[in-house]
Design a protein around this motif. Structure first.
Motif, short mmCIF file in Angstrom:
data_model
loop_
_atom_site.label_atom_id
_atom_site.label_comp_id
_atom_site.label_asym_id
_atom_site.label_seq_id
_atom_site.Cartn_x
_atom_site.Cartn_y
_atom_site.Cartn_z
N VAL A 48 39.11 38.10 51.67
CA VAL A 48 39.76 37.86 50.38
C VAL A 48 41.21 38.31 50.47
CG1 VAL A 48 39.79 38.43 47.93
CG2 VAL A 48 37.60 38.14 49.12
N ALA A 49 41.39 39.56 50.88
CA ALA A 49 42.74 40.13 51.00
C ALA A 49 42.67 41.37 51.86
CB ALA A 49 43.31 40.48 49.63
N ARG A 50 43.80 41.66 52.53
CA ARG A 50 43.85 42.88 53.30
C ARG A 50 45.27 43.42 53.26
NH1 ARG A 50 43.90 41.99 59.80
NH2 ARG A 50 45.76 40.70 59.92
N THR A 56 52.15 45.44 54.39
CA THR A 56 51.99 44.00 54.58
C THR A 56 50.63 43.55 54.08
OG1 THR A 56 53.42 44.04 56.52
CG2 THR A 56 51.98 42.14 56.26
N THR A 57 50.62 42.43 53.36
CA THR A 57 49.38 41.93 52.78
C THR A 57 49.10 40.50 53.25
OG1 THR A 57 50.56 41.15 50.82
CG2 THR A 57 49.61 43.35 50.70
N ASN A 58 47.81 40.17 53.25
CA ASN A 58 47.36 38.81 53.53
C ASN A 58 46.33 38.44 52.47
OD1 ASN A 58 47.54 40.11 56.64
ND2 ASN A 58 48.62 38.18 56.29
N TYR A 59 46.36 37.19 52.02
CA TYR A 59 45.42 36.72 51.01
C TYR A 59 44.80 35.40 51.45
CZ TYR A 59 47.61 40.02 47.76
OH TYR A 59 48.09 41.16 47.15
N PHE A 67 44.94 37.28 42.65
CA PHE A 67 44.48 38.60 43.08
C PHE A 67 45.64 39.39 43.67
CE2 PHE A 67 39.75 37.48 44.10
CZ PHE A 67 39.62 36.92 42.83
N ASN A 68 45.55 40.71 43.54
CA ASN A 68 46.57 41.57 44.12
C ASN A 68 45.88 42.79 44.76
OD1 ASN A 68 49.52 42.36 44.38
ND2 ASN A 68 48.68 44.16 43.39
N ILE A 69 46.22 43.04 46.01
CA ILE A 69 45.66 44.18 46.73
C ILE A 69 46.71 45.28 46.84
CG2 ILE A 69 46.26 43.29 49.03
CD1 ILE A 69 43.59 44.51 50.03
N ALA A 70 46.28 46.50 46.67
CA ALA A 70 47.18 47.65 46.77
C ALA A 70 46.40 48.83 47.35
CB ALA A 70 47.75 48.00 45.40
N ARG A 71 47.12 49.77 47.91
CA ARG A 71 46.44 50.95 48.47
C ARG A 71 47.23 52.21 48.16
NH1 ARG A 71 46.27 50.32 54.95
NH2 ARG A 71 45.84 52.58 54.94
N ASP A 72 46.49 53.29 48.06
CA ASP A 72 47.06 54.62 47.89
C ASP A 72 46.70 55.40 49.15
OD1 ASP A 72 47.60 57.30 47.28
OD2 ASP A 72 47.16 57.02 45.16
N ASN A 73 47.64 55.52 50.06
CA ASN A 73 47.35 56.16 51.35
C ASN A 73 46.97 57.62 51.18
OD1 ASN A 73 47.87 53.81 52.86
ND2 ASN A 73 50.06 54.24 52.88
N VAL A 78 41.78 51.77 48.31
CA VAL A 78 42.32 50.43 48.20
C VAL A 78 41.79 49.81 46.91
CG1 VAL A 78 40.47 49.34 49.55
CG2 VAL A 78 42.70 48.23 49.39
N TYR A 79 42.64 49.03 46.27
CA TYR A 79 42.30 48.38 45.01
C TYR A 79 42.43 46.87 45.16
CZ TYR A 79 43.50 53.10 43.48
OH TYR A 79 43.58 54.47 43.35
N LEU A 80 41.65 46.16 44.37
CA LEU A 80 41.79 44.71 44.28
C LEU A 80 41.80 44.34 42.81
CD1 LEU A 80 41.98 42.07 45.95
CD2 LEU A 80 39.52 41.81 45.56
#
Length: 120
Positions: A48-50, A56-59, A67-73, A78-80
């Protein structure tokens, strides 16, 4: 050992929104890639997304713009964010993480999955 715990799935009407979360825990040195995959009945699991650690993102084409993917290192999370959901988005959504547990041991771990159902 690394564990992933997903949350946020559920039932929503067409056009609605849901936000999935996935938290990684355990022995983690670094996480390179975090992503979301889905599998509908009778279908293969698909990306779906990474998101890579640098941002860098891929969908998948089917979710671009919705959809939007984000992460909190700092939180290994990770959120979707899923907007304008369609019945064809109905599937079990799985979180995936790839990284290093130690300098000598890599991991590639899957969560248990969370059901997303979009009613028409």
């Amino acid at each position: 050992q690394v564990q992933l715990v997903e949350s946020g799935g559920g039932l929503v009407q067409t056009g609605g929104s849901l936000r999935l979360s996935c938290v990684a825990s355990g022995t983690i040195l670094s996480i390179g890639v975090m992503g979301w995959y889905r599998q509908a009945p009778g279908n293969q699991r698909e990306l779906v997304a990474r998101i890579i650690s640098g941002g860098t993102t891929n969908y998948a084409d089917s979710v671009k713009g919705r959809f939007n993917i984000a992460r909190d290192n700092a939180k290994n999370t990770v959120y979707l964010q899923m907007n304008n959901l369609k019945p064809e988005d109905t599937a079990v959504y799985y979180c995936n993480a790839e990284g290093l547990a130690t300098l000598l041991r890599a991991f590639n771990t899957w969560g248990q999955g969370t059901q997303v159902t979009v009613s028409s």
